[in-house]
Motif scaffolding. Structure first.
Motif, PDB file in Angstrom:
ATOM      1  N   MET A   1       0.838  -1.173   0.000  1.00  0.00           N
ATOM      2  CA  MET A   1       0.000   0.000   0.000  1.00  0.00           C
ATOM      3  C   MET A   1       0.886   1.241   0.000  1.00  0.00           C
ATOM      4  O   MET A   1       1.912   1.292   0.657  1.00  0.00           O
ATOM      5  N   SER A   2       0.456   2.257  -0.707  1.00  0.00           N
ATOM      6  CA  SER A   2       1.220   3.506  -0.725  1.00  0.00           C
ATOM      7  C   SER A   2       0.981   4.271   0.576  1.00  0.00           C
ATOM      8  O   SER A   2       0.134   3.912   1.387  1.00  0.00           O
ATOM      9  N   ASN A   3       1.712   5.346   0.760  1.00  0.00           N
ATOM     10  CA  ASN A   3       1.598   6.153   1.974  1.00  0.00           C
ATOM     11  C   ASN A   3       0.465   7.162   1.913  1.00  0.00           C
ATOM     12  O   ASN A   3       0.267   7.906   2.858  1.00  0.00           O
ATOM     13  N   LYS A   4      -0.269   7.209   0.811  1.00  0.00           N
ATOM     14  CA  LYS A   4      -1.348   8.187   0.664  1.00  0.00           C
ATOM     15  C   LYS A   4      -2.543   7.529  -0.009  1.00  0.00           C
ATOM     16  O   LYS A   4      -2.385   6.720  -0.917  1.00  0.00           O
ATOM     17  N   LEU A   5      -3.728   7.908   0.451  1.00  0.00           N
ATOM     18  CA  LEU A   5      -4.964   7.360  -0.106  1.00  0.00           C
ATOM     19  C   LEU A   5      -6.028   8.437  -0.022  1.00  0.00           C
ATOM     20  O   LEU A   5      -6.168   9.094   1.005  1.00  0.00           O
ATOM     21  N   SER A   6      -6.783   8.619  -1.084  1.00  0.00           N
ATOM     22  CA  SER A   6      -7.925   9.525  -1.050  1.00  0.00           C
ATOM     23  C   SER A   6      -9.107   8.753  -0.477  1.00  0.00           C
ATOM     24  O   SER A   6      -9.663   7.867  -1.134  1.00  0.00           O
ATOM     25  N   LEU A   7      -9.477   9.077   0.768  1.00  0.00           N
ATOM     26  CA  LEU A   7     -10.623   8.408   1.375  1.00  0.00           C
ATOM     27  C   LEU A   7     -11.912   8.741   0.646  1.00  0.00           C
ATOM     28  O   LEU A   7     -12.813   7.914   0.560  1.00  0.00           O
ATOM     29  N   GLU A   8     -12.014   9.954   0.100  1.00  0.00           N
ATOM     30  CA  GLU A   8     -13.224  10.328  -0.641  1.00  0.00           C
ATOM     31  C   GLU A   8     -13.382   9.466  -1.886  1.00  0.00           C
ATOM     32  O   GLU A   8     -14.472   8.972  -2.164  1.00  0.00           O
ATOM     33  N   ALA A   9     -12.302   9.280  -2.641  1.00  0.00           N
ATOM     34  CA  ALA A   9     -12.367   8.450  -3.849  1.00  0.00           C
ATOM     35  C   ALA A   9     -12.648   6.993  -3.483  1.00  0.00           C
ATOM     36  O   ALA A   9     -13.466   6.324  -4.128  1.00  0.00           O
ATOM     37  N   ALA A  10     -11.987   6.506  -2.435  1.00  0.00           N
ATOM     38  CA  ALA A  10     -12.204   5.122  -2.010  1.00  0.00           C
ATOM     39  C   ALA A  10     -13.640   4.937  -1.513  1.00  0.00           C
ATOM     40  O   ALA A  10     -14.252   3.892  -1.761  1.00  0.00           O
ATOM     41  N   ALA A  11     -14.191   5.940  -0.828  1.00  0.00           N
ATOM     42  CA  ALA A  11     -15.582   5.854  -0.357  1.00  0.00           C
ATOM     43  C   ALA A  11     -16.543   5.780  -1.538  1.00  0.00           C
ATOM     44  O   ALA A  11     -17.491   4.983  -1.524  1.00  0.00           O
ATOM     45  N   ARG A  12     -16.314   6.594  -2.553  1.00  0.00           N
ATOM     46  CA  ARG A  12     -17.183   6.541  -3.752  1.00  0.00           C
ATOM     47  C   ARG A  12     -17.134   5.155  -4.384  1.00  0.00           C
ATOM     48  O   ARG A  12     -18.166   4.590  -4.759  1.00  0.00           O
ATOM     49  N   GLU A  13     -15.929   4.597  -4.494  1.00  0.00           N
ATOM     50  CA  GLU A  13     -15.765   3.264  -5.097  1.00  0.00           C
ATOM     51  C   GLU A  13     -16.489   2.201  -4.266  1.00  0.00           C
ATOM     52  O   GLU A  13     -17.193   1.348  -4.815  1.00  0.00           O
ATOM     53  N   GLN A  14     -16.348   2.250  -2.941  1.00  0.00           N
ATOM     54  CA  GLN A  14     -16.997   1.256  -2.092  1.00  0.00           C
ATOM     55  C   GLN A  14     -18.518   1.416  -2.098  1.00  0.00           C
ATOM     56  O   GLN A  14     -19.240   0.418  -2.065  1.00  0.00           O
ATOM     57  N   LEU A  15     -19.013   2.648  -2.156  1.00  0.00           N
ATOM     58  CA  LEU A  15     -20.465   2.849  -2.243  1.00  0.00           C
ATOM     59  C   LEU A  15     -21.023   2.288  -3.538  1.00  0.00           C
ATOM     60  O   LEU A  15     -22.113   1.702  -3.553  1.00  0.00           O
ATOM     61  N   GLN A  16     -20.272   2.446  -4.616  1.00  0.00           N
ATOM     62  CA  GLN A  16     -20.701   1.859  -5.895  1.00  0.00           C
ATOM     63  C   GLN A  16     -20.788   0.340  -5.763  1.00  0.00           C
ATOM     64  O   GLN A  16     -21.755  -0.282  -6.196  1.00  0.00           O
ATOM     65  N   ARG A  17     -19.776  -0.264  -5.144  1.00  0.00           N
ATOM     66  CA  ARG A  17     -19.790  -1.723  -4.947  1.00  0.00           C
ATOM     67  C   ARG A  17     -20.933  -2.148  -4.040  1.00  0.00           C
ATOM     68  O   ARG A  17     -21.601  -3.151  -4.292  1.00  0.00           O
ATOM     69  N   ALA A  18     -21.152  -1.393  -2.958  1.00  0.00           N
ATOM     70  CA  ALA A  18     -22.218  -1.736  -2.012  1.00  0.00           C
ATOM     71  C   ALA A  18     -23.576  -1.735  -2.698  1.00  0.00           C
ATOM     72  O   ALA A  18     -24.440  -2.558  -2.390  1.00  0.00           O
ATOM     73  N   SER A  19     -23.757  -0.819  -3.653  1.00  0.00           N
ATOM     74  CA  SER A  19     -25.058  -0.720  -4.339  1.00  0.00           C
ATOM     75  C   SER A  19     -25.346  -1.937  -5.202  1.00  0.00           C
ATOM     76  O   SER A  19     -26.498  -2.173  -5.560  1.00  0.00           O
ATOM     77  N   THR A  20     -24.331  -2.733  -5.524  1.00  0.00           N
ATOM     78  CA  THR A  20     -24.533  -3.924  -6.350  1.00  0.00           C
ATOM     79  C   THR A  20     -24.542  -5.217  -5.531  1.00  0.00           C
ATOM     80  O   THR A  20     -24.805  -6.281  -6.077  1.00  0.00           O
ATOM     81  N   GLU A  21     -24.259  -5.119  -4.237  1.00  0.00           N
ATOM     82  CA  GLU A  21     -24.212  -6.303  -3.368  1.00  0.00           C
ATOM     83  C   GLU A  21     -25.571  -6.563  -2.734  1.00  0.00           C
ATOM     84  O   GLU A  21     -26.257  -5.621  -2.335  1.00  0.00           O
ATOM     85  N   ASP A  22     -25.953  -7.833  -2.612  1.00  0.00           N
ATOM     86  CA  ASP A  22     -27.211  -8.190  -1.958  1.00  0.00           C
ATOM     87  C   ASP A  22     -27.247  -7.700  -0.514  1.00  0.00           C
ATOM     88  O   ASP A  22     -28.298  -7.329  -0.002  1.00  0.00           O
ATOM     89  N   SER A  23     -26.092  -7.681   0.143  1.00  0.00           N
ATOM     90  CA  SER A  23     -26.015  -7.253   1.542  1.00  0.00           C
ATOM     91  C   SER A  23     -26.130  -5.741   1.691  1.00  0.00           C
ATOM     92  O   SER A  23     -26.358  -5.237   2.795  1.00  0.00           O
ATOM     93  N   GLY A  24     -25.925  -5.001   0.582  1.00  0.00           N
ATOM     94  CA  GLY A  24     -25.951  -3.553   0.641  1.00  0.00           C
ATOM     95  C   GLY A  24     -24.729  -2.944   1.282  1.00  0.00           C
ATOM     96  O   GLY A  24     -24.739  -1.800   1.709  1.00  0.00           O
ATOM     97  N   ARG A  25     -23.649  -3.714   1.343  1.00  0.00           N
ATOM     98  CA  ARG A  25     -22.430  -3.184   1.956  1.00  0.00           C
ATOM     99  C   ARG A  25     -21.182  -3.677   1.232  1.00  0.00           C
ATOM    100  O   ARG A  25     -21.202  -4.684   0.538  1.00  0.00           O
ATOM    101  N   SER A  26     -20.112  -2.929   1.444  1.00  0.00           N
ATOM    102  CA  SER A  26     -18.815  -3.272   0.870  1.00  0.00           C
ATOM    103  C   SER A  26     -17.750  -2.727   1.813  1.00  0.00           C
ATOM    104  O   SER A  26     -17.960  -1.693   2.462  1.00  0.00           O
ATOM    105  N   ALA A  27     -16.620  -3.407   1.899  1.00  0.00           N
ATOM    106  CA  ALA A  27     -15.569  -2.965   2.814  1.00  0.00           C
ATOM    107  C   ALA A  27     -14.195  -3.231   2.221  1.00  0.00           C
ATOM    108  O   ALA A  27     -14.016  -4.147   1.415  1.00  0.00           O
ATOM    109  N   ARG A  28     -13.250  -2.411   2.666  1.00  0.00           N
ATOM    110  CA  ARG A  28     -11.859  -2.536   2.220  1.00  0.00           C
ATOM    111  C   ARG A  28     -10.951  -2.090   3.359  1.00  0.00           C
ATOM    112  O   ARG A  28     -11.125  -1.001   3.899  1.00  0.00           O
ATOM    113  N   THR A  29     -10.012  -2.944   3.740  1.00  0.00           N
ATOM    114  CA  THR A  29      -9.020  -2.547   4.728  1.00  0.00           C
ATOM    115  C   THR A  29      -8.068  -1.575   4.049  1.00  0.00           C
ATOM    116  O   THR A  29      -7.502  -1.889   3.008  1.00  0.00           O
TER     117      THR A  29
END
Length: 116
Positions: A1-29
């Motif tokens: 993992m790099s030393n920098k991460l855009s939490l806003e961009a990662a949140a958008r990506e995870q929300l997109q994934r959550a919207s396609t999951e039956d559970s309605g959730r997605s997570a990433r360490t």
């Protein structure tokens, strides 16, 4: 993992994934993991989805990055919205998304005492 991460961009990506999951959730360490004491996990939940009742694995906080959530125990509840930090109680608890939401869960796992 790099030393920098855009939490806003990662949140958008995870929300997109959550919207396609039956559970309605997605997570990433995003930092740490099972081999570390500190672990930070980005969790996205669509409105109405949640994490069922569970125990606290150590000291923990929920930082609301987007949306609104409710953290509840049998006797109390705390609502959080963008920018809020909720300290997770030692009691069994659950988390519900009141609207499409992304949170950063930070956990400092308890260590086991060294054998004597």
């Amino acid at each position: 993992m790099s030393n920098k991460l855009s939490l806003e961009a990662a949140a958008r990506e995870q929300l997109q994934r959550a919207s396609t999951e039956d559970s309605g959730r997605s997570a990433r360490t995003v930092y740490g993991g099972h081999e570390h004491l500190l672990r930070q996990t980005l969790i996205a939940l669509v409105a109405g989805a949640g994490l069922g009742e569970h125990a606290n694995p150590g000291e923990a906080t929920v930082h609301v990055l987007q949306g609104r959530v409710r953290l509840s125990t049998d006797s109390s509840s705390w609502d959080g919205r963008r920018g809020d930090l909720i300290v997770v109680p030692d009691d069994r608890h659950r988390l519900e998304a009141l609207e499409d939401s992304a949170i950063l869960l930070t956990v400092a796992k308890q260590t086991r005492p060294a054998p004597s």
